[in-house]
Design an enzyme around this catalytic site. Structure first.
Site, PDB file in Angstrom:
ATOM      1  N   LYS A  22     -44.428   3.106   3.397  1.00  0.00           N
ATOM      2  CA  LYS A  22     -44.028   1.812   3.023  1.00  0.00           C
ATOM      3  C   LYS A  22     -43.195   0.982   3.635  1.00  0.00           C
ATOM      4  CE  LYS A  22     -43.165  -0.003  -0.850  1.00  0.00           C
ATOM      5  NZ  LYS A  22     -41.483  -1.223  -1.145  1.00  0.00           N
ATOM      6  N   ASN A  23     -41.818   1.444   3.467  1.00  0.00           N
ATOM      7  CA  ASN A  23     -40.766   0.695   3.659  1.00  0.00           C
ATOM      8  C   ASN A  23     -40.610   0.073   5.612  1.00  0.00           C
ATOM      9  OD1 ASN A  23     -39.819   0.106   1.220  1.00  0.00           O
ATOM     10  ND2 ASN A  23     -39.113   1.732   0.995  1.00  0.00           N
ATOM     11  N   CYS A 118     -38.643  -5.633  -6.452  1.00  0.00           N
ATOM     12  CA  CYS A 118     -37.764  -4.505  -7.818  1.00  0.00           C
ATOM     13  C   CYS A 118     -36.620  -5.327  -8.858  1.00  0.00           C
ATOM     14  CB  CYS A 118     -37.783  -3.678  -7.892  1.00  0.00           C
ATOM     15  SG  CYS A 118     -39.555  -2.876  -7.473  1.00  0.00           S
ATOM     16  N   ARG A 123     -29.638  -7.406  -4.437  1.00  0.00           N
ATOM     17  CA  ARG A 123     -30.489  -7.004  -3.381  1.00  0.00           C
ATOM     18  C   ARG A 123     -29.449  -7.880  -2.302  1.00  0.00           C
ATOM     19  NH1 ARG A 123     -35.009  -3.819  -3.971  1.00  0.00           N
ATOM     20  NH2 ARG A 123     -34.263  -1.647  -4.457  1.00  0.00           N
ATOM     21  N   ASP A 308     -34.709   6.103  -3.568  1.00  0.00           N
ATOM     22  CA  ASP A 308     -36.058   5.938  -4.140  1.00  0.00           C
ATOM     23  C   ASP A 308     -36.213   7.347  -4.418  1.00  0.00           C
ATOM     24  OD1 ASP A 308     -36.271   3.770  -3.206  1.00  0.00           O
ATOM     25  OD2 ASP A 308     -36.893   3.025  -1.632  1.00  0.00           O
ATOM     26  N   ARG A 400     -47.304  -0.662  -5.267  1.00  0.00           N
ATOM     27  CA  ARG A 400     -47.049  -1.598  -4.553  1.00  0.00           C
ATOM     28  C   ARG A 400     -45.989  -0.462  -3.642  1.00  0.00           C
ATOM     29  NH1 ARG A 400     -42.032  -3.456  -6.022  1.00  0.00           N
ATOM     30  NH2 ARG A 400     -41.652  -3.790  -4.045  1.00  0.00           N
TER      31      ARG A 400
END
Length: 422
Positions: A22-23, A118, A123, A308, A400
Site C-alpha cells: 500500500k505505502n 489515522c 505527522r 506499523d 485502508r
C-alpha cells in the site's frame, strides 16, 4: 457499519498470498504526474486508500483505469488540468501530500490541502516543505492549504533531513527528477518503498543513485517517459500474516514474502520462539514449542523494527511467557490498541512511549473498538488466540490497508466473518 467477528482456538495451515505494498503504491501513483506518457503499475493492492488516491489524481486531470480486478493500474497524465488538491479528498489520507512535489516539478505551481489519515499523533509536513523550499519553491500556508510555486522551475539542492521521513524523502525524490541540476538527499529514508519508487522513476528515465542508503543523488532531466512497474510486496501485510500462526499455532506460508523486507521483525520472532523459513515462493512460519517467549521491541526507521507492526506484535506478546517492553519511537499516541487488548484480558501498562506487556496464559473474546489501521488488525490477531468470540467494531480502518482479510484468514482455517451492523 461493518464489524469483524472472530472465534478463537483454531490452528492455521495453508498459504496466504501477500499483496503489493500500500505505502509503495501510494507513492508510485503520483509519479504519473511527472510525465505526459502512461505509467502502468502491476501487483497493485485493492484497498480503499488506493481508491482515494485514484480519486485525487482524477481531480487533477489524470486518468486512472483499474484492470484485472484492480491488480493493474493504468495511469496517464497527458496534462494536469487542475492544480488544486482539495481538502475533501486529501483529508482522508496523509499520502495525498505526495502530489505536491510532482506538480511543482512539472508545472511549477500547486495548491494542496494539508492531509489527514489515522489519528496517531502529529505527522507534520514541514520536512516535505523544507525540502521543496531548498529546491527553490516559494511556499505559503493559508487557510489549511499549501500554496506553492517555483517560477522558472525547481533547482537542484542539498537537502539534509533533520530526522528520517519516508514521505518527505518520496516527495523530494520525485520533485528532484525534473529539477535543474543535481539534488542530494541526506539522511534519506531507506525503506523498501523508497527503493521501489526509485526503481520506478529510473524506469521512467530518471537518473538516481543511492536508494536504500542514507544518501540519494538525483540528476535532474527535462522530461520523464512512460513505464511499467511491479509494486513491491507489502512488508507490513507480510509481517501481519506471519504473526497469525505465531499467535494461534499451525504453519502458514506467506506467498511473495522475502526476509530482506522484514529482517528486524524476523529477528524478534526468532527470539520469541517462532520459526521463519524461506521457501521458493515465500516465507513459512510456525511456532516452535508451547507459549512464545517475551521479547523487547523498539520501533525504528528501516531497517529497524517497523512502527506499523508494533500493534500486531503487542497482540502476540499478550500471551507470551514473561514481561515484554515495547518502546514506540516513531509516532506518539500509538498505543491506543492497548486498552482494547486489556478488555480481552491482556495485562498492559502504558507510560508515554513505553508499554509493558505482562503475558497471560489466554485471552478472552470481547467486543472491542478499532482506533486505527494497525490497531484494527492487531485486535483480529488477538481474537484468533482468544477463548470465545471477539467482535471488532469500526473496521473501516482495516480496509485502508488490508484487502479481503477475512477471506485470507478463513482460507487457512480461521473462524472469521464480516457482518454489517445497523
Amino acid at each position: 457499519m461493518d464489524s469483524i467477528i472472530v472465534r478463537g482456538g483454531s490452528e492455521l495451515r495453508g498459504q496466504i498470498p501477500i499483496a503489493g505494498a500500500k505505502n509503495a503504491c501510494l507513492a508510485l501513483m503520483p509519479a504519473t504526474l511527472l510525465s505526459d506518457e502512461p505509467l502502468t503499475l502491476t501487483n497493485a493492492p485493492r484497498l480503499s486508500d488506493i481508491r482515494t488516491m485514484t480519486q485525487l489524481l482524477g481531480s487533477l486531470g489524470a486518468e486512472v483505469a483499474s484492470l484485472q480486478g484492480g491488480q493493474v493500474l493504468a495511469l496517464s497524465s497527458h496534462a494536469i488540468t487542475n492544480h488544486r488538491a482539495d481538502y475533501d479528498i486529501v483529508r482522508k489520507m496523509r499520502a495525498s501530500i505526495l502530489v505536491l512535489g510532482p506538480m511543482l516539478a512539472r508545472d511549477h505551481h500547486a495548491v494542496v490541502s494539508l492531509p489527514g489519515g489515522c489519528a496517531i499523533g502529529a505527522r507534520p509536513v514541514d520536512l516535505h516543505l523544507k525540502a521543496l523550499e531548498a529546491m527553490g519553491a516559494e511556499l505559503e500556508l493559508r487557510d489549511g492549504y499549501v500554496h506553492a510555486k517555483a517560477p522558472g522551475g525547481l533547482k537542484g539542492a542539498v537537502v539534509d533531513f533533520p530526522i528520517v521521513s519516508v514521505g518527505a524523502t518520496e516527495n523530494a525524490l520525485m520533485a528532484a527528477t525534473l529539477a535543474r541540476g543535481t539534488t542530494v538527499l541526506q539522511n534519506a529514508a531507506r525503506e523498501p518503498e523508497i527503493v521501489d519508487l526509485a526503481r520506478c522513476l529510473r524506469a521512467m528515465g530518471a537518473q538516481i543513485e543511492g536508494e536504500g542508503t542514507g544518501t540519494i543523488t538525483i540528476q535532474g532531466i527535462d522530461r520523464l517517459h512512460g513505464a511499467t512497474h511491479p509494486v513491491v510486496t507489502d512488508r507490513i501485510e507480510l509481517g501481519t500474516y506471519m504473526l497469525a500462526p505465531a499467535i494461534c499455532g499451525g504453519e502458514v506460508e506467506c506467498l511473495g514474502g522475502r526476509i530482506e523486507l522484514v529482517g528486524a521483525f524476523c529477528e524478534k520472532l526468532d527470539a520469541a520462539g517462532i520459526s521463519v523459513e524461506e521457501t521458493a515462493t515465500g516465507l513459512k512460519v510456525a511456532r516452535r514449542n508451547g507459549r512464545v517467549n517475551a521479547v523487547d521491541v523498539i520501533t525504528e526507521p528501516f531497517p529497524g523494527f517497523p512502527t506499523d507492526l508494533q500493534a500486531q506484535m503487542m497482540a502476540l506478546l499478550c500471551t507470551a511467557e514473561g514481561t515484554s517492553v515495547l518502546e514506540e519511537r516513531i509516532f506518539e499516541n500509538r498505543f491506543m490498541h492497548a486498552p482494547e487488548l486489556m478488555r480481552m484480558g491482556a495485562q498492559i501498562d502504558v507510560h508515554g512511549g513505553v508499554a509493558k506487556v505482562h503475558g497471560v496464559a489466554r485471552l478472552r473474546g470481547a467486543p472491542v473498538m478499532a482506533t486505527d489501521l494497525r490497531a484494527s488488525v492487531s485486535l483480529i490477531l488477538a481474537g484468533l488466540a482468544a477463548e470465545g468470540e471477539t467482535i471488532v467494531r469500526r473496521v473501516y480502518h482495516l480496509d485502508r490497508g488490508y484487502e479481503r482479510v477475512e477471506e485470507k484468514l478463513s482460507a487457512v482455517g480461521a473462524t472469521i466473518e464480516r457482518v454489517s451492523e445497523q
